[in-house]
Design an enzyme around this catalytic site. Sequence first.
Site, PDB file in Angstrom:
ATOM      1  N   HIS A 252     -10.060   1.156   2.165  1.00  0.00           N
ATOM      2  CA  HIS A 252      -9.627   2.524   2.501  1.00  0.00           C
ATOM      3  C   HIS A 252     -10.838   3.440   2.742  1.00  0.00           C
ATOM      4  CE1 HIS A 252      -5.296   2.367   2.157  1.00  0.00           C
ATOM      5  NE2 HIS A 252      -5.326   1.857   0.941  1.00  0.00           N
TER       6      HIS A 252
ATOM      7  N   CYS B  19       0.852  -1.185   0.000  1.00  0.00           N
ATOM      8  CA  CYS B  19       0.000   0.000   0.000  1.00  0.00           C
ATOM      9  C   CYS B  19       0.888   1.235   0.000  1.00  0.00           C
ATOM     10  CB  CYS B  19      -0.894  -0.015   1.231  1.00  0.00           C
ATOM     11  SG  CYS B  19      -1.995   1.397   1.334  1.00  0.00           S
TER      12      CYS B  19
ATOM     13  N   HIS C  31      -9.099  -4.013  -1.687  1.00  0.00           N
ATOM     14  CA  HIS C  31      -8.099  -3.238  -0.933  1.00  0.00           C
ATOM     15  C   HIS C  31      -8.498  -1.755  -0.903  1.00  0.00           C
ATOM     16  CE1 HIS C  31      -3.731  -2.180   0.046  1.00  0.00           C
ATOM     17  NE2 HIS C  31      -4.258  -1.013  -0.308  1.00  0.00           N
ATOM     18  N   GLU C  32      -8.864  -1.225  -2.076  1.00  0.00           N
ATOM     19  CA  GLU C  32      -9.210   0.210  -2.140  1.00  0.00           C
ATOM     20  C   GLU C  32     -10.521   0.474  -1.397  1.00  0.00           C
ATOM     21  OE1 GLU C  32      -6.860   1.981  -2.978  1.00  0.00           O
ATOM     22  OE2 GLU C  32      -5.692   0.490  -4.084  1.00  0.00           O
TER      23      GLU C  32
END
Length: 177
Positions: A147, A101, A143-144
């Site tokens: 966030h 990341c 993953h995004e």
Amino acid sequence: MIDQSAIIQLGNPKLRQKAAWVENIQDEKIKTLIDDLIATVDQANGVGIAAPQVAESLRLFIVASRPNARYPDAPEMNPTAMINPQIISHSSEVVKGWEGCLSVPGIRGLVPRYQTITVEYMDRNGNLQTQELTGFVARIFQHEYDHLEGMVFLDRVESTEELMTEAEYQQRIVNQT
Ligand code: NI
């Protein structure tokens, strides 16, 4: 273009906030943010970046899979802005894969993710898109998406023994494949 130093890192409380929905996709500020994020992820050898990583707490990210120095085996695709994204359904199959990341420099971790997901998002023109994503691109999306929920990949690593430094990762994992 956003200066690479504008990418906030682990420990910054803004990375831990739940991001707000984008209300007006046609806003010039949103268009500029998308263009800046695409330029930044390219410059940083990333395959994705989320708005909270540049301290903009909005539900918007870029998925930009392509082979580069940090991810030599990534599939090639056009950088795609995904606004107000959602996971509609997912496979039961979960696969572990190595992630890094831009907000957690120097560390890689083995992260379980759904193999296949069906997602919805608004594209940069304001059109609703529905897509099935699989493998590495599905991994980037998940993953995004984390966030936007104030999570980072470290939260999903199952054991600290499944962490590596970038240098060991390059030597042990990239050079083995
Ligand atoms: Ni990230």
